[in-house]
Enzyme design. Sequence first.
Site, PDB file in Angstrom:
ATOM      1  N   ASN A 111       0.807  -1.234   0.000  1.00 14.42           N
ATOM      2  CA  ASN A 111       0.000   0.000   0.000  1.00 14.42           C
ATOM      3  C   ASN A 111       0.836   1.278   0.000  1.00 14.42           C
ATOM      4  OD1 ASN A 111       0.658  -0.559   2.697  1.00 14.42           O
ATOM      5  ND2 ASN A 111      -1.089   0.613   3.441  1.00 14.42           N
ATOM      6  N   GLU A 170       3.755  -3.348  12.300  1.00 15.66           N
ATOM      7  CA  GLU A 170       2.804  -2.279  11.979  1.00 15.66           C
ATOM      8  C   GLU A 170       1.672  -2.944  11.218  1.00 15.66           C
ATOM      9  OE1 GLU A 170       3.022   0.622  13.164  1.00 15.66           O
ATOM     10  OE2 GLU A 170       5.132   1.147  13.428  1.00 15.66           O
ATOM     11  N   CYS A 221      -3.430   2.046   6.347  1.00 16.91           N
ATOM     12  CA  CYS A 221      -3.691   1.483   7.669  1.00 16.91           C
ATOM     13  C   CYS A 221      -4.245   2.540   8.610  1.00 16.91           C
ATOM     14  CB  CYS A 221      -2.415   0.877   8.222  1.00 16.91           C
ATOM     15  SG  CYS A 221      -1.021   1.954   8.035  1.00 16.91           S
ATOM     16  N   GLU A 241       7.866   3.225  15.038  1.00 19.54           N
ATOM     17  CA  GLU A 241       8.822   3.632  14.010  1.00 19.54           C
ATOM     18  C   GLU A 241       8.895   5.155  14.012  1.00 19.54           C
ATOM     19  OE1 GLU A 241       6.901   1.120  10.738  1.00 19.54           O
ATOM     20  OE2 GLU A 241       9.016   0.571  10.586  1.00 19.54           O
TER      21      GLU A 241
END
Length: 452
Positions: free
Chosen positions: A131, A229, A263, A433
Amino acid sequence: MTTTQVVNPATEQVVTTLELVSAAETDAAIERAQRAGADWRAVAPGDRARLLRRFAEAVDANLEQLAQLEVANAGHTIGNARWEAGNVRDVLHFAAGIPERLLGNQIPVAGGVDITFHEPLGVVAVIVPWNFPMPIAAWGFGPALAAGNTVVLKPAELTPLTAIRLGELALEAGVPEGVFQVLPGKGSVVGQRFVTHPAVRKVVFTGSTEVGKEIMAGCARQVKRVTLELGGKSANIIFADADLERAAATAPYGVFDNAGQDCCARSRILVQRSVFDRFLELLEPAVRGVRVGDPAAESTEMGPLISAAHRARVASFVEPSTKVAFTGTQPDGPGFWYPPTVVLPDAPSDRVLTEEVFGPVVAVVPFEDEADAVRIANDTEYGLSGSIWTNDVGRALRVSRGVEAGNLSVNSHSSVRYWTPFGGFKQSGLGRELGPDAALAFTETKNVFIAT
Ligand code: NAP
Ligand code: MG
């Protein structure tokens, strides 16, 4: 030899055919990375910084080419794709500040000196979804390289082209052979070898919660470090006291950006009941106004979905019985198109409210008061992002503290800045992150006591 066809999702034309990396080639790459590690960790901090800066400059010099590759490979709008390539450059510049600032502590002790070091882990493996192929890759390899690790990276099978180009640019910039290797291949082959090969000391995985759980279980066998993630079902919470016009005008972009394949998509809009009808009236023209079409055109705001299979999955969320409030537009002709779609679920248990759609489908739900809004927002296994629209600063802070999610924005839908931390609560992930501590996810703290 296994090959894969890379397809342009806006035209359904084959862009190129690639050879996929095998398990044996993955092992060889991991071993090269391990050998390269000894020299890479010994590069002087200032020199490692300079190499990362040069890598950033090479990305910048090729920004338009990288962006065009992503338009062709992933169907991203050209505006987004330029931002994404720019984000790689910025993450690398930020990472270039790390080697000279990887500070340890000096801790007061009796009879000597106590100091800490942030040691590199060794070989770090990064597994990337389709994505956001460029940014998600860079969030892993940037700080990992800066902290003295070597990196093997597996792009998603559907979207390998920009990652392959980034691997070439690293070499052109002078990053030594074996320090950063891109291995296009299957998750079940290359990705699995990252999990099982003992020389890989950490796996950074971004993707579905389902695969993330398998990766975590696999890594447990070697107590391998892992950052995850994963998915999201984020809420956009709109209180009656908010600037409703602005909230409605921006809500489509909080969920339909990247065709909802994000997301962080705010795929549940929670609206205070007293303004529910008014908000829907304002939302309708905003959704119809989203410019869906050729991702290469400068004015396009939303492109196609990544594949026919993914479009079928997205469409399955809108069942014959689903109450559709209104939809936006989509072009005719080839391409994996799906229109922006606003649905009104019947029950909290509706799939469209509990599962991640990962497409341009948003559910709008009423709530009564602040406590109800927080309760509904938290009624999910996920906890990645979310937005809160209110003009009451106390409420903004109370709700921000109440929502179980890693990245919240008030009167805005921004989630990602390379210098602020990013990651999920609950089943949206593990670890963080980006941000000031990005490098610490790629180091072990070593404590040394020296007797005096
Ligand atoms: P996915 O199926 O989980 O795949 C992600 C990556 O993992 C791909 O590179 C895939 O390779 C690889 N993979 C698949 N099975 C594997 C296995 N058994 N072992 C090792 N690697 C394996 O996810 P996706 O369908 O590409 O991406 C969509 C999902 O990613 C969504 O659920 C979305 O929410 C999540 N996502 C989360 C974030 C975040 O930061 N939280 C960001 C972006 C996306 P192949 O391509 O070969 O299958
Ligand atoms: Mg998958």
